[in-house]
Motif scaffolding. Structure first.
Motif: not given
Lengths: 111, 113
Positions: B33, B35, B37, B40-43, B45, B58-59, B90
């Motif tokens: 995977x 990602x 990061x 404020x938005x997190x991880x 994909x 992914x997204x 990541x």
């Protein structure tokens, strides 16, 4: 659309305090929920929760899943400065096979 | 011991450059995977792969592509870097199965000027 909300977004406590971190989710075909701890670099795995109501424990950390409430909590007792980190919650959808990460809770533990 | 490595910890590139981020895992994992990061938005994909030569969006795949020629290596490519791609990247891998824990690399902090 799948959604994960963690609260609080940040938290400052003193050593010895107990903290509870929350994770709420709306995920299609929920399969399991993972918790990670991220310090300066890579997130490291803490727990995977699949069944509701069964507490998982590792030292001072514990976590439980409530599938009825679509939520999970992570507890840390007797906090130490080494617990300072970002804590990430990530439900897994069996629909997509993907982890959906929340924004994270930033915990700072002061001496 | 499980290990995921990424080619660079820090990288500075200029707008318009082609950027390669490499990820290698030594656990014989099928799944890999990428990602990004952001605060404020997190991880989020970007792309993932369930097998050699196989990739799935992914997204947030726009502006990125990937390559998986060998099982242990998953590359993220920024065809023409832009400033909004400045982020922490990541890489993660996991064994097959939907309930599998993902193991993360140390991350690459990319700055695009």
């Amino acid at each position: 659309e799948d959604k994960v909300v963690q609260s609080p977004l940040s938290l400052v406590v003193h050593e010895g305090d107990t903290v509870t971190l929350n994770c709420s989710y709306e995920v299609t075909n929920f399969r399991s929920l993972l918790w990670y701890k991220q310090e300066k670099k890579a997130p490291t795995f803490l727990f995977m929760l699949t069944s509701s109501g069964i507490e998982k424990k590792s030292g001072r950390l514990s976590s439980i899943l409530d599938k009825k409430e679509l939520s999970s909590i992570l507890n840390i007792t007797a906090t130490q400065t080494g617990d300072s980190a970002i804590y990430l919650c990530a439900p897994l959808s069996s629909n997509t096979g993907k982890l959906i990460f929340g924004q994270g809770t930033t915990l700072q533990v002061k001496p | 011991d499980v290990k995921v490595t990424q080619s660079s910890r820090y990288l500075v590139k200029r707008t318009g450059e082609k950027v390669f981020l490499e990820c290698v895992q030594d656990m014989d994992h099928e799944n890999m995977f990428w990602y990004r990061q952001d605060p404020g938005l997190g991880l989020r994909l970007i792309y993932f792969s369930y097998d050699v030569k196989m990739k799935e969006k992914g997204d947030i795949p726009e502006g990125y592509s990937v390559s998986r020629e060998k099982k242990e290596r998953f590359s993220l490519i920024l065809e023409s870097a832009s400033t909004n791609q400045t982020s922490m990247y990541l890489c993660a891998s996991s064994p097959p199965g939907l309930a599998a824990e993902q193991f993360f690399g140390p991350g690459t902090r990319l700055t695009v000027l």
